[in-house]
Design a protein around this motif. Structure first.
Motif, short mmCIF file in Angstrom:
data_model
loop_
_atom_site.label_atom_id
_atom_site.label_comp_id
_atom_site.label_asym_id
_atom_site.label_seq_id
_atom_site.Cartn_x
_atom_site.Cartn_y
_atom_site.Cartn_z
N ILE A 1 -9.11 11.85 -8.60
CA ILE A 1 -9.78 11.93 -9.96
C ILE A 1 -9.63 13.22 -10.65
O ILE A 1 -9.64 12.92 -12.11
N GLU A 2 -8.63 13.83 -10.06
CA GLU A 2 -8.20 15.54 -10.97
C GLU A 2 -6.90 15.07 -11.32
O GLU A 2 -6.85 14.94 -13.17
N ALA A 3 -6.46 13.98 -10.79
CA ALA A 3 -4.78 13.07 -12.16
C ALA A 3 -5.66 12.61 -13.14
O ALA A 3 -4.53 12.64 -14.00
N VAL A 4 -6.50 11.69 -13.18
CA VAL A 4 -6.85 10.78 -13.83
C VAL A 4 -7.15 11.85 -14.86
O VAL A 4 -7.41 10.99 -16.07
N ARG A 5 -8.54 12.43 -15.07
CA ARG A 5 -8.97 13.26 -16.12
C ARG A 5 -7.55 13.77 -16.21
O ARG A 5 -7.89 14.40 -17.46
N ILE A 6 -6.88 14.84 -15.70
CA ILE A 6 -5.46 15.20 -16.71
C ILE A 6 -5.19 14.39 -17.59
O ILE A 6 -4.69 14.67 -18.61
N ALA A 7 -4.88 13.34 -17.19
CA ALA A 7 -4.36 12.50 -17.56
C ALA A 7 -4.95 11.65 -18.59
O ALA A 7 -4.46 11.63 -20.23
N ARG A 8 -5.98 11.31 -18.67
CA ARG A 8 -7.14 10.97 -20.05
C ARG A 8 -6.99 12.33 -21.35
O ARG A 8 -7.15 12.09 -22.58
N GLU A 9 -7.70 13.81 -20.61
CA GLU A 9 -6.85 14.84 -21.79
C GLU A 9 -5.78 14.46 -22.33
O GLU A 9 -5.63 15.04 -23.66
N ARG A 10 -4.34 14.55 -21.79
CA ARG A 10 -3.70 14.84 -22.41
C ARG A 10 -3.03 13.25 -23.10
O ARG A 10 -2.08 12.79 -23.46
N GLY A 11 -3.56 11.87 -23.01
CA GLY A 11 -3.45 10.83 -23.38
C GLY A 11 -2.06 9.95 -23.37
O GLY A 11 -1.73 9.11 -24.12
N TRP A 12 -2.36 10.45 -21.87
CA TRP A 12 -1.15 9.17 -21.43
C TRP A 12 -2.12 7.81 -20.48
O TRP A 12 -1.37 7.07 -20.59
N ILE A 13 -2.97 8.12 -20.68
CA ILE A 13 -4.00 6.95 -20.16
C ILE A 13 -5.81 6.51 -21.31
O ILE A 13 -5.47 7.26 -21.66
N SER B 1 0.89 -0.96 -0.28
CA SER B 1 -0.30 -0.12 0.20
C SER B 1 1.04 1.30 -0.07
O SER B 1 0.54 2.03 -0.58
N GLY B 2 1.94 1.31 0.85
CA GLY B 2 2.74 2.59 0.41
C GLY B 2 3.40 3.02 -0.86
O GLY B 2 3.51 3.68 -0.50
N THR B 3 3.70 1.42 -1.33
CA THR B 3 3.70 1.78 -2.83
C THR B 3 3.19 2.55 -3.34
O THR B 3 3.84 2.94 -4.35
N VAL B 4 2.21 1.47 -3.35
CA VAL B 4 0.92 2.33 -3.87
C VAL B 4 0.85 3.80 -3.63
O VAL B 4 0.07 5.20 -4.91
N ARG B 5 0.84 4.37 -2.81
CA ARG B 5 1.29 5.84 -2.46
C ARG B 5 1.85 6.99 -2.92
O ARG B 5 2.00 8.09 -2.98
N ASN B 6 3.17 5.99 -2.80
CA ASN B 6 3.97 6.98 -3.06
C ASN B 6 4.08 6.82 -4.73
O ASN B 6 4.19 7.82 -5.06
N HIS B 7 3.63 6.22 -5.85
CA HIS B 7 3.13 6.14 -7.23
C HIS B 7 1.84 7.61 -6.97
O HIS B 7 2.59 8.36 -8.27
N LEU B 8 1.44 6.96 -6.08
CA LEU B 8 0.21 7.42 -6.65
C LEU B 8 0.54 9.45 -6.37
O LEU B 8 -0.35 10.37 -6.90
N CYS B 9 1.31 9.75 -4.99
CA CYS B 9 2.03 10.91 -5.01
C CYS B 9 3.06 11.99 -6.46
O CYS B 9 2.50 12.75 -6.64
N ARG B 10 3.10 10.73 -6.71
CA ARG B 10 4.29 11.33 -7.74
C ARG B 10 3.38 11.12 -9.01
O ARG B 10 3.79 12.05 -9.70
N ILE B 11 2.61 10.70 -8.91
CA ILE B 11 1.47 11.08 -10.52
C ILE B 11 1.06 12.68 -9.76
O ILE B 11 0.53 13.30 -11.10
N ALA B 12 0.98 12.55 -8.87
CA ALA B 12 -0.30 14.18 -8.43
C ALA B 12 0.47 15.15 -9.32
O ALA B 12 0.52 15.92 -9.51
N GLY B 13 2.19 15.03 -8.56
CA GLY B 13 3.21 15.78 -9.76
C GLY B 13 3.99 15.89 -10.04
O GLY B 13 3.28 17.68 -10.91
N LYS B 14 3.23 15.31 -11.12
CA LYS B 14 3.66 15.10 -12.66
C LYS B 14 2.59 15.82 -13.44
O LYS B 14 2.97 15.96 -13.89
#
Length: 199
Positions: free
Chosen positions: A187-199, A167-180
């Motif tokens: 939810i906002e990270a998902v929206r941004i990544a979808r709009e930019r074609g990253w996921i 769980s700690g590793t997942v939280r770290n990934h989510l934290c890095r995703i938020a930064g990038k």
């Protein structure tokens, strides 16, 4: 007369484009559909010369059902320029007669594109190609996996279980995703990544 099928989401947009097309002396809108499952029937019954399809509906019926004896008609695919990833997906579709325009172009460009496709020409929006080529994804493959599962609404514990991570590793990934992504929430990270074609 160029018989045209419109397969677009949203009655207002579809109706507005239908109005613009029908004001042309050489274009006739023979069918309008908003669901992918209705495209095949419209192709078989109306036999259009050209189909104009929203990228979200594209593929389900446009490519699989023949509109005329020679196979499916040429398809003008309208792509949201904020989501260039889907352009690459559409380009890999098995159809030789495709055109691509941004969904935000002026109606006159759609009219011109319908004519070009009907007469065997090609249509590719240069701005879409540039956007597709410049869609560098700052997320690692693992971060993409984490965000795709998070996009389905799974909590950290479930994401960790699905990816065999702590769980700690997942939280770290989510934290890095938020930064990038510059997002404040998942939810906002998902929206941004979808709009930019990253996921």
């Amino acid at each position: 007369m160029i018989r045209t099928l419109l397969a677009l989401n949203g009655a207002l947009i579809r109706g507005a484009l239908a109005f613009v097309l029908t004001t042309q002396e050489d274009i006739e809108v023979v069918a309008e559909v908003e669901r992918a499952e209705d495209i095949g029937t419209a192709l078989r019954t109306q036999r259009p010369d050209v189909a104009v399809a929203d990228v979200n509906l594209f593929g389900a019926g446009v490519l699989s059902a023949g509109g005329a004896s020679s196979g499916p008609p040429p398809v003008l695919v309208l792509v949201d320029p904020r989501r260039p990833k889907v352009l690459g997906d559409a380009l890999r579709a098995r159809c030789q007669r495709l055109g691509f325009l941004g969904s935000d172009v002026a109606p006159e460009r759609v009219v011109e594109a319908v004519r070009r496709l009907a007469h065997g020409g090609s249509v590719v929006d240069a701005d879409l190609v540039v956007a597709a080529l410049n869609r560098d994804n700052p997320l690692t493959a693992r971060e993409v996996e984490v965000l795709e599962i998070a996009a389905e609404g799974w909590p950290v514990v479930e994401i960790a279980s699905k990816l065999s991570l702590s769980s700690g590793t997942v939280r770290n990934h989510l934290c890095r995703i938020a930064g990038k992504t510059g997002a404040r929430t998942r939810i906002e990270a998902v929206r941004i990544a979808r709009e930019r074609g990253w996921i």
